[in-house]
Design a protein around this motif. Structure first.
Motif, PDB file in Angstrom:
ATOM      1  N   ILE A  13      16.703 -13.121  -5.461  1.00  0.00           N
ATOM      2  CA  ILE A  13      17.459 -14.083  -5.907  1.00  0.00           C
ATOM      3  C   ILE A  13      16.678 -15.521  -5.249  1.00  0.00           C
ATOM      4  O   ILE A  13      16.353 -16.463  -5.910  1.00  0.00           O
ATOM      5  CB  ILE A  13      18.873 -13.915  -5.526  1.00  0.00           C
ATOM      6  N   ALA A  14      16.374 -15.299  -4.077  1.00  0.00           N
ATOM      7  CA  ALA A  14      15.721 -16.282  -3.128  1.00  0.00           C
ATOM      8  C   ALA A  14      14.299 -16.421  -3.982  1.00  0.00           C
ATOM      9  O   ALA A  14      13.804 -17.753  -4.029  1.00  0.00           O
ATOM     10  CB  ALA A  14      15.254 -15.889  -1.823  1.00  0.00           C
ATOM     11  N   ASP A  15      13.447 -15.712  -4.430  1.00  0.00           N
ATOM     12  CA  ASP A  15      12.536 -15.692  -4.985  1.00  0.00           C
ATOM     13  C   ASP A  15      12.497 -16.321  -6.565  1.00  0.00           C
ATOM     14  O   ASP A  15      11.868 -17.523  -6.654  1.00  0.00           O
ATOM     15  CB  ASP A  15      11.706 -14.325  -5.394  1.00  0.00           C
ATOM     16  N   LEU A  16      13.556 -16.056  -7.087  1.00  0.00           N
ATOM     17  CA  LEU A  16      13.726 -16.775  -8.529  1.00  0.00           C
ATOM     18  C   LEU A  16      14.444 -18.162  -8.136  1.00  0.00           C
ATOM     19  O   LEU A  16      13.789 -19.045  -8.939  1.00  0.00           O
ATOM     20  CB  LEU A  16      15.056 -15.994  -9.201  1.00  0.00           C
ATOM     21  N   MET A  17      14.971 -18.425  -7.164  1.00  0.00           N
ATOM     22  CA  MET A  17      15.402 -19.768  -7.045  1.00  0.00           C
ATOM     23  C   MET A  17      14.379 -20.692  -6.488  1.00  0.00           C
ATOM     24  O   MET A  17      14.261 -21.900  -6.795  1.00  0.00           O
ATOM     25  CB  MET A  17      16.820 -19.554  -6.106  1.00  0.00           C
ATOM     26  N   THR A  18      13.789 -20.080  -5.587  1.00  0.00           N
ATOM     27  CA  THR A  18      12.375 -21.027  -5.082  1.00  0.00           C
ATOM     28  C   THR A  18      11.530 -21.333  -6.371  1.00  0.00           C
ATOM     29  O   THR A  18      11.100 -22.617  -6.472  1.00  0.00           O
ATOM     30  CB  THR A  18      11.789 -20.099  -3.986  1.00  0.00           C
ATOM     31  N   ASP A  19      11.216 -20.367  -7.290  1.00  0.00           N
ATOM     32  CA  ASP A  19      10.535 -20.754  -8.438  1.00  0.00           C
ATOM     33  C   ASP A  19      11.033 -21.764  -9.075  1.00  0.00           C
ATOM     34  O   ASP A  19      10.378 -22.615  -9.693  1.00  0.00           O
ATOM     35  CB  ASP A  19      10.027 -19.260  -9.442  1.00  0.00           C
ATOM     36  N   GLY A  20      12.248 -21.579  -9.482  1.00  0.00           N
ATOM     37  CA  GLY A  20      13.020 -22.701 -10.299  1.00  0.00           C
ATOM     38  C   GLY A  20      12.760 -23.996  -9.682  1.00  0.00           C
ATOM     39  O   GLY A  20      12.820 -25.095 -10.318  1.00  0.00           O
ATOM     40  N   CYS A  21      13.288 -24.124  -8.309  1.00  0.00           N
ATOM     41  CA  CYS A  21      13.045 -25.042  -7.549  1.00  0.00           C
ATOM     42  C   CYS A  21      11.915 -25.991  -7.506  1.00  0.00           C
ATOM     43  O   CYS A  21      11.811 -27.067  -7.913  1.00  0.00           O
ATOM     44  CB  CYS A  21      13.501 -25.139  -6.057  1.00  0.00           C
ATOM     45  N   ASN A  22      10.660 -25.047  -7.548  1.00  0.00           N
ATOM     46  CA  ASN A  22       9.314 -25.509  -7.559  1.00  0.00           C
ATOM     47  C   ASN A  22       9.092 -26.228  -8.933  1.00  0.00           C
ATOM     48  O   ASN A  22       8.220 -27.433  -9.313  1.00  0.00           O
ATOM     49  CB  ASN A  22       8.595 -24.374  -7.286  1.00  0.00           C
ATOM     50  N   MET A  23       9.581 -25.579 -10.223  1.00  0.00           N
ATOM     51  CA  MET A  23       9.488 -26.140 -11.475  1.00  0.00           C
ATOM     52  C   MET A  23      10.093 -27.184 -11.549  1.00  0.00           C
ATOM     53  O   MET A  23       9.898 -28.361 -12.257  1.00  0.00           O
ATOM     54  CB  MET A  23       9.777 -25.013 -12.326  1.00  0.00           C
ATOM     55  N   GLY A  24      11.303 -27.411 -10.912  1.00  0.00           N
ATOM     56  CA  GLY A  24      12.103 -28.769 -11.153  1.00  0.00           C
ATOM     57  C   GLY A  24      11.577 -29.907 -10.409  1.00  0.00           C
ATOM     58  O   GLY A  24      11.449 -30.765 -11.046  1.00  0.00           O
ATOM     59  N   VAL A  25      11.054 -29.545  -9.179  1.00  0.00           N
ATOM     60  CA  VAL A  25      10.335 -30.723  -8.445  1.00  0.00           C
ATOM     61  C   VAL A  25       8.958 -30.989  -9.292  1.00  0.00           C
ATOM     62  O   VAL A  25       8.815 -32.211  -9.493  1.00  0.00           O
ATOM     63  CB  VAL A  25       9.646 -30.120  -7.200  1.00  0.00           C
ATOM     64  N   LYS A  26       8.268 -30.142  -9.921  1.00  0.00           N
ATOM     65  CA  LYS A  26       7.089 -30.368 -10.602  1.00  0.00           C
ATOM     66  C   LYS A  26       7.648 -31.294 -11.680  1.00  0.00           C
ATOM     67  O   LYS A  26       7.018 -32.486 -12.049  1.00  0.00           O
ATOM     68  CB  LYS A  26       6.522 -29.349 -11.353  1.00  0.00           C
ATOM     69  N   SER A  27       8.417 -30.929 -12.589  1.00  0.00           N
ATOM     70  CA  SER A  27       8.922 -31.558 -13.962  1.00  0.00           C
ATOM     71  C   SER A  27       9.475 -33.199 -13.466  1.00  0.00           C
ATOM     72  O   SER A  27       9.287 -34.034 -14.095  1.00  0.00           O
ATOM     73  CB  SER A  27       9.989 -30.820 -14.468  1.00  0.00           C
ATOM     74  N   LEU A  28      10.428 -33.155 -12.533  1.00  0.00           N
ATOM     75  CA  LEU A  28      10.778 -34.498 -12.036  1.00  0.00           C
ATOM     76  C   LEU A  28       9.698 -35.357 -11.497  1.00  0.00           C
ATOM     77  O   LEU A  28       9.926 -36.697 -11.857  1.00  0.00           O
ATOM     78  CB  LEU A  28      12.125 -34.256 -10.891  1.00  0.00           C
ATOM     79  N   ASN A  29       8.948 -34.903 -10.864  1.00  0.00           N
ATOM     80  CA  ASN A  29       7.631 -35.857 -10.397  1.00  0.00           C
ATOM     81  C   ASN A  29       6.992 -36.244 -11.488  1.00  0.00           C
ATOM     82  O   ASN A  29       6.552 -37.614 -11.592  1.00  0.00           O
ATOM     83  CB  ASN A  29       6.993 -35.062  -9.514  1.00  0.00           C
ATOM     84  N   LYS A  30       7.073 -35.380 -12.458  1.00  0.00           N
ATOM     85  CA  LYS A  30       6.286 -35.784 -13.895  1.00  0.00           C
ATOM     86  C   LYS A  30       6.623 -37.006 -14.377  1.00  0.00           C
ATOM     87  O   LYS A  30       6.456 -37.912 -14.980  1.00  0.00           O
ATOM     88  CB  LYS A  30       6.013 -34.517 -14.837  1.00  0.00           C
ATOM     89  N   TYR A  31       8.200 -36.740 -14.584  1.00  0.00           N
ATOM     90  CA  TYR A  31       9.157 -37.753 -15.375  1.00  0.00           C
ATOM     91  C   TYR A  31       9.041 -39.037 -14.464  1.00  0.00           C
ATOM     92  O   TYR A  31       9.195 -40.147 -15.019  1.00  0.00           O
ATOM     93  CB  TYR A  31      10.208 -37.081 -15.588  1.00  0.00           C
ATOM     94  N   LEU A  32       9.101 -39.032 -13.168  1.00  0.00           N
ATOM     95  CA  LEU A  32       9.033 -40.077 -12.514  1.00  0.00           C
ATOM     96  C   LEU A  32       7.824 -40.973 -12.651  1.00  0.00           C
ATOM     97  O   LEU A  32       7.962 -42.005 -12.820  1.00  0.00           O
ATOM     98  CB  LEU A  32       9.349 -39.652 -10.813  1.00  0.00           C
ATOM     99  N   ASN A  33       6.695 -40.277 -12.741  1.00  0.00           N
ATOM    100  CA  ASN A  33       5.521 -40.991 -13.142  1.00  0.00           C
ATOM    101  C   ASN A  33       5.551 -41.392 -14.464  1.00  0.00           C
ATOM    102  O   ASN A  33       5.099 -42.615 -14.598  1.00  0.00           O
ATOM    103  CB  ASN A  33       4.248 -40.027 -12.710  1.00  0.00           C
TER     104      ASN A  33
END
Length: 144
Positions: A93-113
């Motif tokens: 669960i920690a592994d899956l959630m961490t992957d999801g968080c990392n994808m979210g951070v990447k996407s949100l930074n992309k949209y912020l730019n």
């Protein structure tokens, strides 16, 4: 341009928050550790607070927001269920959630730019959501 970028950025935040809440809901009943469960519940509450703020702003612009991409949501569901079928553990669960968080951070930074003309309020919400995702990934490291 400012209003258009603001709405687009808020839509992406809306989809991201909904994806985060859905991901937590998908695994919370399988968590064994009370500490991990508390981390996820607290994070979900913060997501819901941001969701309310985002919705208020979207209402101001007469916009319905955005749901997560159905393909991304389906792939997430499939990945979660396949991994959990192989090893149903807090580590997974920690592994899956961490992957999801990392994808979210990447996407949100992309949209912020991408939506750089968005107003400061929507940029602030985006940064707070990014920080929330980063914090969750850090908090889950003890369970990896």
């Amino acid at each position: 341009m400012i209003e258009q970028d603001t709405i687009r950025l808020l839509r992406e935040c809306d989809a991201g928050v909904k994806m985060g809440v859905a991901s937590i809901d998908e695994v919370i009943d399988r968590v064994n550790s009370s500490k991990m469960r508390k981390i996820l519940i607290d994070c979900k509450k913060e997501h819901e607070k941001l969701s309310d703020e985002i919705q208020q702003l979207l209402d101001k612009y007469h916009d319905d927001g955005k749901n997560p991409n159905p393909i991304a949501k389906g792939m997430s569901w499939m990945k979660t269920n396949v991994k959990m079928a192989v090893e149903d553990s807090d580590n997974t669960i920690a592994d899956l959630m961490t992957d999801g968080c990392n994808m979210g951070v990447k996407s949100l930074n992309k949209y912020l730019n991408e939506y750089e003309a968005a107003d400061e309020v929507s940029k602030d919400i985006t940064k707070r959501l990014i920080n929330l995702e980063e914090k969750l990934a850090i908090d889950l490291r003890d369970f990896l």
